[in-house]
Design an enzyme around this catalytic site. Structure first.
Site, PDB file in Angstrom:
ATOM      1  N   ASP A 198      37.354 -46.017  -2.731  1.00 38.31           N
ATOM      2  CA  ASP A 198      36.940 -44.882  -3.611  1.00 38.31           C
ATOM      3  C   ASP A 198      35.552 -45.350  -4.236  1.00 38.31           C
ATOM      4  OD1 ASP A 198      36.487 -42.957  -5.795  1.00 38.31           O
ATOM      5  OD2 ASP A 198      38.659 -43.141  -6.780  1.00 38.31           O
ATOM      6  N   GLN A 201      32.365 -43.717  -8.309  1.00 37.60           N
ATOM      7  CA  GLN A 201      31.608 -44.336  -9.295  1.00 37.60           C
ATOM      8  C   GLN A 201      30.664 -45.319  -8.963  1.00 37.60           C
ATOM      9  OE1 GLN A 201      31.685 -43.573 -12.959  1.00 37.60           O
ATOM     10  NE2 GLN A 201      33.257 -41.999 -12.359  1.00 37.60           N
ATOM     11  N   LYS A 224      28.366 -36.805  -9.265  1.00 33.46           N
ATOM     12  CA  LYS A 224      28.081 -37.846 -10.102  1.00 33.46           C
ATOM     13  C   LYS A 224      26.710 -38.685  -9.588  1.00 33.46           C
ATOM     14  CE  LYS A 224      32.927 -38.869 -10.567  1.00 33.46           C
ATOM     15  NZ  LYS A 224      33.334 -38.526 -12.010  1.00 33.46           N
ATOM     16  N   CYS A 362      41.498 -40.506 -17.084  1.00 32.33           N
ATOM     17  CA  CYS A 362      42.399 -40.519 -15.985  1.00 32.33           C
ATOM     18  C   CYS A 362      42.668 -41.750 -15.323  1.00 32.33           C
ATOM     19  CB  CYS A 362      41.687 -39.390 -14.855  1.00 32.33           C
ATOM     20  SG  CYS A 362      41.380 -37.882 -15.319  1.00 32.33           S
TER      21      CYS A 362
END
Length: 404
Positions: A198, A201, A224, A362
């Protein structure tokens, strides 16, 4: 060195006032702001080449198709994918992860194991839980320590021949921890497990090299990293994407349809059913170009300096505790002040024009680990400044006085 004033001038919203105060935007972990070049590119698409792609012989359709596929090529180069067809357009990281878990529903068997880390966003927990419930596979958790780092010795113990998938974030959204994903990928592959990263970020801060990492899947969002909302990418190794069944049925993802049998299109179209977010896909390429023009080494240097300075200044506040003190960390500071709920701090400093995120981000399992309801999260981008950090620190001090 970056010319921060010049860069800030690229972002119209940064000159905005909130509650009569100059905006200090420290919620970049949730979404980044957009430069004028990205805003203009969205408008230009709709004004000049708006048409559906891959389906028309007319000029506008061909222009839109060329722009869309050119963007795919830009992203292929950006992440160093071997083939353009390994780059799938999605609506975001969540979409990409769900696409993969849906595919593994036909592969996993009862007793197989999926390893997920304790640092994950709900989007990289819940789809795997749903998959395990459907298949009878077992979800196992790689634990973390008090610094917010994954415990690699425990990870090594969890790996076995039963491990079929390892899924972990590149960087924690809640704590800013940079995980040792290259080591984790290499160790997982020794047991024949697939690895999904993932990267939601990570991509605002660095350029992932998917071939060097040797990950099987890498998912991220466009919004992002200065791109539009509703855009994202799933990279998958060609062999895995050929093995997985389609995620959705519809137009574009087919080769031939009869009522007796349907055959599927080749990659990447097999996983791109229906009319996509064409403008978003094209403009994601614009955002990638913009960030590469600034340079990711410059971005990292600026953001790490902001992290260092912000940490130093915030720790001047009595009763303030930072959660997430990993040795390898990016520009995220999650903190609380003793005796005060994070929501109350966030609400007061918003009145002073400062945007931070409060809550569990989250990532409830992380908050449960620390036995807290949530944190105040300040997440910095390359267009932020030390002066803005000073403004936030004074605002937090003021809120602390009001709430004590």
């Amino acid at each position: 060195m970056l010319d921060i004033n010049k860069i800030r001038a690229d972002f119209p919203i940064l000159s905005k006032k909130v509650n009569g105060k100059p905006l200090v935007y420290f919620d970049n972990g949730a979404t980044s702001q957009k430069p004028q070049v990205v805003i203009d590119a969205i408008s230009k698409y709709y004004q000049e080449i708006n048409a559906n792609i891959h389906r028309g012989v007319h000029t506008l359709s061909q222009l839109a198709t060329d722009a869309y596929e050119a963007s795919r090529g830009k992203i292929q180069n950006h992440i160093n994918a071997k083939f353009a067809h390994e780059v799938l357009f999605t609506s975001g990281t969540t979409h990409g992860i769900n696409l993969v878990t849906n595919g593994f529903a036909s592969i996993l068997k009862p007793g197989d194991e999926v390893l997920v880390s304790a640092l994950e966003h709900h989007s990289n927990i819940v789809p795997w839980q749903m998959l395990c419930e459907k298949t009878g596979a077992i979800l196992r958790v790689i634990p973390m320590n008090q610094e917010g780092e994954l415990i690699m010795s425990e990870y090594d113990k969890l790996l076995s021949d039963k491990t079929k998938v390892v899924t972990v974030n590149h960087i924690s959204n809640a704590l800013g921890t940079v995980n040792p994903i290259k080591y984790m990928i290499d160790e997982a592959h020794k047991f024949g497990a697939a690895v999904l990263i993932d990267g939601a970020q990570a991509v605002p801060h660095l350029k992932p090299d998917v071939q060097e990492l040797d990950c099987d899947f890498y998912a991220f969002s466009g919004h992002k990293m200065c791109g539009p909302t509703g855009t994202g990418i799933l990279y998958g190794k060609e062999a895995w994407l050929n093995k997985l069944p389609p995620y959705q049925g519809g137009g574009e993802m087919i080769k031939e349809v009869t009522f007796e049998k349907t055959t599927y299109a080749e990659l990447p179209h097999k996983f791109e059913a229906g009319t996509p977010n064409i403008a978003g896909g094209i403009v994601l390429g614009t955002a990638v170009d913009y960030m590469n023009e600034i340079g990711f080494e410059n971005i990292q240097n600026q953001e790490l300096e902001l992290l260092r300075y912000g940490t130093q200044r915030l720790l001047e506040i009595e009763g303030l505790k930072i959660f997430g003190t990993a040795k390898e960390k990016t520009s995220v500071i999650s903190f609380n002040i003793e005796g005060i709920h994070p929501y109350d701090i966030g609400t007061i400093i918003d009145k002073l024009g400062i945007a931070v995120r409060t809550g569990h981000h989250c990532a409830q399992p992380i908050m449960n680990f620390f036995c807290i309801p949530g944190t105040i999260r300040a997440s910095f981008a390359f267009y932020n400044t030390k002066e803005e950090i000073d403004v936030m620190v004074e605002a937090v001090k003021k809120a602390q006085l009001m709430l004590s």
